[in-house]
Design a protein around this motif. Structure first.
Motif, PDB file in Angstrom:
ATOM      1  N   TYR A  13       0.500  -1.402   0.031  1.00 12.81           N
ATOM      2  CA  TYR A  13       0.257  -0.129  -0.210  1.00 12.81           C
ATOM      3  C   TYR A  13       0.357   1.679   0.080  1.00 12.81           C
ATOM      4  O   TYR A  13       0.619   1.858  -0.258  1.00 12.81           O
ATOM      5  CB  TYR A  13      -1.144   0.158   1.178  1.00 12.81           C
ATOM      6  CG  TYR A  13      -0.506  -0.156   2.197  1.00 12.81           C
ATOM      7  CD1 TYR A  13      -0.168   0.570   3.531  1.00 12.81           C
ATOM      8  CD2 TYR A  13      -0.362  -1.294   3.375  1.00 12.81           C
ATOM      9  CE1 TYR A  13       0.442   1.326   4.037  1.00 12.81           C
ATOM     10  CE2 TYR A  13      -0.372  -1.171   4.515  1.00 12.81           C
ATOM     11  CZ  TYR A  13       0.387  -0.208   5.008  1.00 12.81           C
ATOM     12  OH  TYR A  13       0.396   0.004   6.610  1.00 12.81           O
ATOM     13  N   LEU A  58      -3.896   8.672   3.460  1.00 16.57           N
ATOM     14  CA  LEU A  58      -3.063   7.520   2.948  1.00 16.57           C
ATOM     15  C   LEU A  58      -1.901   8.281   3.225  1.00 16.57           C
ATOM     16  O   LEU A  58      -0.660   6.842   2.835  1.00 16.57           O
ATOM     17  CB  LEU A  58      -3.245   7.405   0.993  1.00 16.57           C
ATOM     18  CG  LEU A  58      -4.462   7.167   1.165  1.00 16.57           C
ATOM     19  CD1 LEU A  58      -4.396   6.819  -0.651  1.00 16.57           C
ATOM     20  CD2 LEU A  58      -5.106   6.388   1.559  1.00 16.57           C
ATOM     21  N   ASP A 113      -1.725   6.432   6.622  1.00 20.85           N
ATOM     22  CA  ASP A 113      -0.922   5.153   5.821  1.00 20.85           C
ATOM     23  C   ASP A 113       0.024   4.873   5.817  1.00 20.85           C
ATOM     24  O   ASP A 113       1.111   3.716   6.605  1.00 20.85           O
ATOM     25  CB  ASP A 113      -2.315   4.553   5.209  1.00 20.85           C
ATOM     26  CG  ASP A 113      -4.005   4.664   5.926  1.00 20.85           C
ATOM     27  OD1 ASP A 113      -4.090   4.492   7.024  1.00 20.85           O
ATOM     28  OD2 ASP A 113      -4.399   4.186   4.938  1.00 20.85           O
ATOM     29  N   TYR A 158       2.551   5.093   8.343  1.00 17.62           N
ATOM     30  CA  TYR A 158       2.656   4.188   9.017  1.00 17.62           C
ATOM     31  C   TYR A 158       3.189   3.235   8.718  1.00 17.62           C
ATOM     32  O   TYR A 158       3.816   1.867   9.888  1.00 17.62           O
ATOM     33  CB  TYR A 158       0.792   3.733   9.339  1.00 17.62           C
ATOM     34  CG  TYR A 158       0.411   2.360  10.863  1.00 17.62           C
ATOM     35  CD1 TYR A 158       0.331   2.479  11.868  1.00 17.62           C
ATOM     36  CD2 TYR A 158       0.935   1.056   9.959  1.00 17.62           C
ATOM     37  CE1 TYR A 158      -0.056   0.822  13.034  1.00 17.62           C
ATOM     38  CE2 TYR A 158       0.364  -0.568  10.687  1.00 17.62           C
ATOM     39  CZ  TYR A 158       0.085   0.245  11.698  1.00 17.62           C
ATOM     40  OH  TYR A 158      -0.444  -1.502  12.893  1.00 17.62           O
ATOM     41  N   ARG A 197      -5.852  -0.758   5.400  1.00 21.19           N
ATOM     42  CA  ARG A 197      -4.564   0.109   4.414  1.00 21.19           C
ATOM     43  C   ARG A 197      -4.485  -0.446   3.064  1.00 21.19           C
ATOM     44  O   ARG A 197      -4.808   0.188   2.206  1.00 21.19           O
ATOM     45  CB  ARG A 197      -3.542   0.135   5.512  1.00 21.19           C
ATOM     46  CG  ARG A 197      -3.539   1.483   6.928  1.00 21.19           C
ATOM     47  CD  ARG A 197      -2.081   0.952   7.161  1.00 21.19           C
ATOM     48  NE  ARG A 197      -2.154   1.331   9.023  1.00 21.19           N
ATOM     49  CZ  ARG A 197      -2.732   0.365   9.591  1.00 21.19           C
ATOM     50  NH1 ARG A 197      -3.381  -0.107   9.664  1.00 21.19           N
ATOM     51  NH2 ARG A 197      -2.834   1.258  10.751  1.00 21.19           N
ATOM     52  N   ILE A 198      -4.717  -1.609   2.696  1.00 24.18           N
ATOM     53  CA  ILE A 198      -4.258  -1.827   1.357  1.00 24.18           C
ATOM     54  C   ILE A 198      -6.126  -1.556   0.732  1.00 24.18           C
ATOM     55  O   ILE A 198      -5.918  -1.354  -0.318  1.00 24.18           O
ATOM     56  CB  ILE A 198      -4.258  -3.699   1.254  1.00 24.18           C
ATOM     57  CG1 ILE A 198      -3.060  -3.807   1.652  1.00 24.18           C
ATOM     58  CG2 ILE A 198      -5.092  -3.746  -0.215  1.00 24.18           C
ATOM     59  CD1 ILE A 198      -2.056  -4.371   1.134  1.00 24.18           C
ATOM     60  N   ARG A 227      -8.523   0.665   2.041  1.00 21.31           N
ATOM     61  CA  ARG A 227      -7.834   2.714   1.464  1.00 21.31           C
ATOM     62  C   ARG A 227      -7.771   2.742   0.419  1.00 21.31           C
ATOM     63  O   ARG A 227      -7.669   3.645  -0.579  1.00 21.31           O
ATOM     64  CB  ARG A 227      -7.487   3.326   2.476  1.00 21.31           C
ATOM     65  CG  ARG A 227      -8.475   2.925   3.842  1.00 21.31           C
ATOM     66  CD  ARG A 227      -8.708   4.106   4.876  1.00 21.31           C
ATOM     67  NE  ARG A 227      -7.557   4.176   5.642  1.00 21.31           N
ATOM     68  CZ  ARG A 227      -8.164   3.311   7.085  1.00 21.31           C
ATOM     69  NH1 ARG A 227      -8.101   3.189   7.049  1.00 21.31           N
ATOM     70  NH2 ARG A 227      -6.076   2.861   7.304  1.00 21.31           N
ATOM     71  N   SER A 228      -5.988   2.490  -0.180  1.00 21.54           N
ATOM     72  CA  SER A 228      -5.278   2.650  -1.127  1.00 21.54           C
ATOM     73  C   SER A 228      -5.623   2.184  -2.369  1.00 21.54           C
ATOM     74  O   SER A 228      -5.549   2.772  -3.280  1.00 21.54           O
ATOM     75  CB  SER A 228      -3.560   1.894  -0.409  1.00 21.54           C
ATOM     76  OG  SER A 228      -2.811   2.396  -1.959  1.00 21.54           O
ATOM     77  N   TRP A 269       2.345  -4.653  -5.163  1.00 28.88           N
ATOM     78  CA  TRP A 269       1.316  -4.446  -6.796  1.00 28.88           C
ATOM     79  C   TRP A 269       2.605  -3.516  -7.537  1.00 28.88           C
ATOM     80  O   TRP A 269       2.656  -2.340  -7.513  1.00 28.88           O
ATOM     81  CB  TRP A 269       0.234  -5.038  -7.056  1.00 28.88           C
ATOM     82  CG  TRP A 269      -0.308  -3.387  -6.185  1.00 28.88           C
ATOM     83  CD1 TRP A 269      -0.672  -2.417  -6.839  1.00 28.88           C
ATOM     84  CD2 TRP A 269      -0.472  -3.716  -5.084  1.00 28.88           C
ATOM     85  NE1 TRP A 269      -1.526  -1.548  -6.150  1.00 28.88           N
ATOM     86  CE2 TRP A 269      -1.173  -2.064  -4.604  1.00 28.88           C
ATOM     87  CE3 TRP A 269      -0.711  -4.042  -4.043  1.00 28.88           C
ATOM     88  CZ2 TRP A 269      -1.910  -1.803  -3.963  1.00 28.88           C
ATOM     89  CZ3 TRP A 269      -0.747  -3.533  -2.472  1.00 28.88           C
ATOM     90  CH2 TRP A 269      -1.541  -2.426  -2.377  1.00 28.88           C
TER      91      TRP A 269
END
Lengths: 442, 304
Positions: free
Chosen positions: A188, A253, A256, A259, B14-15, B17-18, B106
């Motif tokens: 992410y 983001l 995130d 984090y 978080r994945i 949301r991203s 990815w």
């Protein structure tokens, strides 16, 4: 076959090609032979008839006969056949050296008066000296000893390699788990940065639009139409992307991402801590820290379905090799996780007694059947399928605890769970570090 | 066309949301950490693409995708995972029947492209009924089964299972396989990954480029996760059966893959569901190019 030619070579090197004498040779001739330089080294002369050895005549025996009074006159013309030893020492060419030596030693006479005859398929080849044979034998034994020593050292190093490979196997499992653990935040974070980059470009062009509008508004020469066109352009862009909303999302983001980066750093730090010390280095360590470290590293195996209950007591530091004890704990934790099908509980407790630190690791897994309980610390004993476990994990654990002067015990009930109890001495361990401590103790 | 619907499942919010942000503008995005919730959404709404993590505490991604297959067969299934373990990848082929197996971290552009492709394919297959009655005349054209495996037991099982209905070709090497492929396309391929010394991965990939209707079953004792993932994406193999494989299992899969072949042939809109990704390995790319070229020449000669 290989063996036969090999041994054939060994005997072959002992052969002295000597012209044998005929049994019809007269004693006078034999006397001449004994003084001939060709035969000077020989204790005895081979006697051969039609290619096959029929006996030996030794110098010793010959002298015994020939030096007697009138012996020359009485026997000089007689053939030697009557006087020879009809049962000489015979060695077949393709006999192994050891067999030949055994045969010669068993049948030779003292004092040594005869050499031995080498034959091939019963036919005479030459003469061998007993001393040469014994010498060759000694050399072979020395070579054997060296081979044994080599084999021994090879065994030792392959044991080391096995221990290493067990380490690597558990490390491999761990690394796969940690890779996953890192790939998630990396996923992410990378994606967020890519999104941020795109958003940045959009914001840039948006600002450019606004600036152009402001320029137009401040420009007295600018026409109404020009300004209207510029405003139209901005309106279109705004309809296209809601920058405000995107920026709002992006804020989240970013948080995130920070984090995620912190998580990756923590994982990397854990890995570093875990393998920091040399295998042999000792230092004063609180085992609670080792346990936390092993739990961090083993998190991937445990986290999904194992509830970890920690009761870590106030224990004194002990002098030990922390990386080795990390390995011990990680091994116990992963074993426990593997013993639990579905959800499970892992109970880790530490406490101290007068002179020792205690650790217990208990799971509520499937337990170990009584008949194999005594074997679990044996090297290569494993219940896992071929290729999955080396069978060395607990053996190494046992070895490490022993090296630290401690003990490890297991208690298990099928269907209820397994508990490992480790006891490590506080004083002895310090002793190996600080010899002066013994004085303080008295 | 209205915005396609995308369903994202991962145990890490978080994945989610991203990823949502990545698909913010072009899609209607649902996301959840709960597999049950995901299934509920699939039942209630027309979802074009589902993207799932593999390793989750409540349910493995491959299992979720297999449930998704039942709940909404037209939805395209994609696995996005940071953990490449063999069992997971085998399950994602055999049970999940995934369109793509993607790795974390990815590449944003690649994922966007793959999801867009999947969404378009899903849109086309919504119009088609997925479970057509397969009482269609399978005899109209005799099906061909190509075996690329030196293992005699594989060939025997294929003969015993489909011998009465299909033309069965047992190719001993790449050349032989090519000659047979030049004559006519095949319905089902049963292949090991190695044919003697030859790695046949590129042949499987080429066959699928040649005719997307062909169904590939891989039976092998090779256990290389990264190669398997490549075969999922670039050859869209439909079954991966580790050797030794039981006769019954192979027979059952032969039947269902033959059925699948006919279903796809009768509904050409479905064949894109097994569209392949471009070959990534440079050596294989050349091998596949040569194979296609020679095959083309052979076919031209036969046609002449």
């Amino acid at each position: 076959m290989q063996q036969a030619t090999q041994t054939g070579k060994e005997i072959f090197s002992l052969i002295n090609t000597i012209d044998a004498i005929s049994p019809d040779c007269s004693l006078e001739d034999v006397a001449a032979f004994f003084t001939h330089p060709q035969y000077s080294k020989l204790l005895s002369l081979p006697v051969v008839e039609e290619g096959r050895p029929v006996g030996m005549i030794s110098r010793y025996r010959f002298m015994d006969i020939y030096l007697k009074r009138y012996a020359r006159e009485l026997h000089g013309k007689r053939p030697i056949r009557k006087f020879i030893n009809g049962k000489p020492l015979l060695v077949e060419l393709d006999q192994p050296l050891a067999v030949a030596a055994r045969h010669v030693l068993a049948n030779m006479q003292f004092p040594l008066t005869e050499d031995f005859i080498v034959t091939q398929g019963g036919r005479y080849l030459g003469v061998g000296f007993v001393m040469d044979l014994l010498h060759a034998m000694e050399q072979q034994m020395r070579a054997n000893t060296m081979e044994l020593e080599q084999a021994n050292s090879q065994l030792k190093s392959s044991q080391l390699a096995l221990v290493q490979s067990e380490k690597m196997a558990s490390l491999g499992q761990m690394v796969a788990g940690i890779a996953h653990e890192i790939n998630t935040p990396l996923g992410y974070v990378q994606n967020n940065v890519a999104i941020g980059q795109e958003l940045f470009q959009q914001v840039q062009s948006m600002i450019a639009g606004y600036e152009a509008l402001v320029d137009d508004l401040l420009d007295e020469q600018a026409t109404e139409a020009q300004i209207a066109a510029q405003m139209q352009q901005i309106a279109e862009r705004r309809a296209d992307v809601n920058v405000q909303e995107m920026l709002g999302e992006m804020q989240g983001l970013m948080e995130d991402s920070l984090y995620g980066i912190a998580q990756i750093s923590e994982l990397v730090l854990n890995l570093k801590n875990f393998s920091r010390m040399d295998a042999a280095a000792t230092e004063a360590v609180n085992l609670n820290e080792c346990i936390e470290s092993a739990l961090n590293i083993g998190r991937t195996v445990l986290k999904d379905r194992v509830e970890v209950i920690k009761e870590l007591g106030d224990i004194p530091k002990i002098s030990c090799a922390p990386s080795q004890l990390n390995q011990v704990f990680l091994n116990l934790f992963t074993n426990a996780a593997q013993a639990m099908e579905g959800l499970g509980k892992l109970h880790i407790k530490t406490w101290s007694s007068e002179s020792a630190v205690h650790i217990s690791v208990a799971d509520n897994g499937k337990g170990i059947p009584e008949e194999i309980l005594t074997r679990i610390f044996d090297p290569f004993f494993t219940t896992k399928p071929v290729g999955e476990g080396t069978g060395l994990g607990l053996a190494i654990t046992h070895q490490i605890i022993q090296k630290h002067g401690g003990e490890i015990h297991v208690d298990s009930r099928v269907g209820e769970g397994t508990c490992f109890h480790i006891k490590l001495p506080v004083v002895t361990s310090i002793l190996m570090h600080q010899p002066a401590a013994s004085e303080a103790a008295t | 066309m209205s915005k396609p619907t995308l369903l994202l499942i991962d145990d890490e919010e978080r994945i989610l949301r991203s990823l949502r942000m990545l698909f913010f503008s072009g899609y209607k995005v649902h996301m959840t950490t709960d597999p049950q919730e995901a299934i509920r959404i699939l039942r209630e709404e027309r979802v074009h693409v589902i993207v799932s993590d593999q390793r989750m505490p409540l349910m493995q991604g491959s299992e979720l995708l297999s449930l998704a297959r039942e709940a909404s067969p037209a939805t395209m299934r994609i696995l996005l995972t940071g953990y490449s373990d063999l069992d997971a990848s085998i399950a994602s082929v055999n049970e999940g029947e995934v369109f793509r197996y993607l790795m974390k971290p990815w590449d944003a552009e690649e994922v966007k492209k793959v999801v867009a492709e999947a969404a378009a394919i899903a849109e086309a297959s919504f119009a088609v009924q997925m479970h057509t009655d397969i009482s269609v005349d399978t005899a109209s054209a005799r099906s061909r089964v190509l075996i690329m495996d030196h293992d005699e037991s594989t060939a025997r099982t294929v003969h015993e299972t489909l011998g009465d209905r299909c033309e069965i070709i047992w190719a001993s090497d790449a050349q032989h396989a090519m000659e047979e492929l030049a004559k006519q396309d095949v319905s089902v391929v049963v292949s090991d990954l190695m044919l003697g010394e030859t790695n046949v991965g590129y042949i499987l990939k080429t066959i699928k480029q040649l005719n997307p209707q062909t169904q590939c079953i891989v039976v092998t004792s090779f256990n290389d996760t990264s190669r398997l993932i490549e075969l999922i994406n670039q050859a869209q193999i439909t079954r991966f059966l580790p050797k030794p494989v039981s006769k019954n299992l192979l027979a059952r899969n032969l039947e269902s893959m033959l059925e699948r072949f006919h279903a796809v042939r009768n509904q050409p809109a479905l064949q894109n569901r097994q569209a392949v990704a471009p070959i990534s390995d440079p050596k294989e790319k050349i091998q596949a190019g040569n194979f296609l070229g020679m095959l083309g020449r052979l076919r031209a000669r036969m046609g002449a």
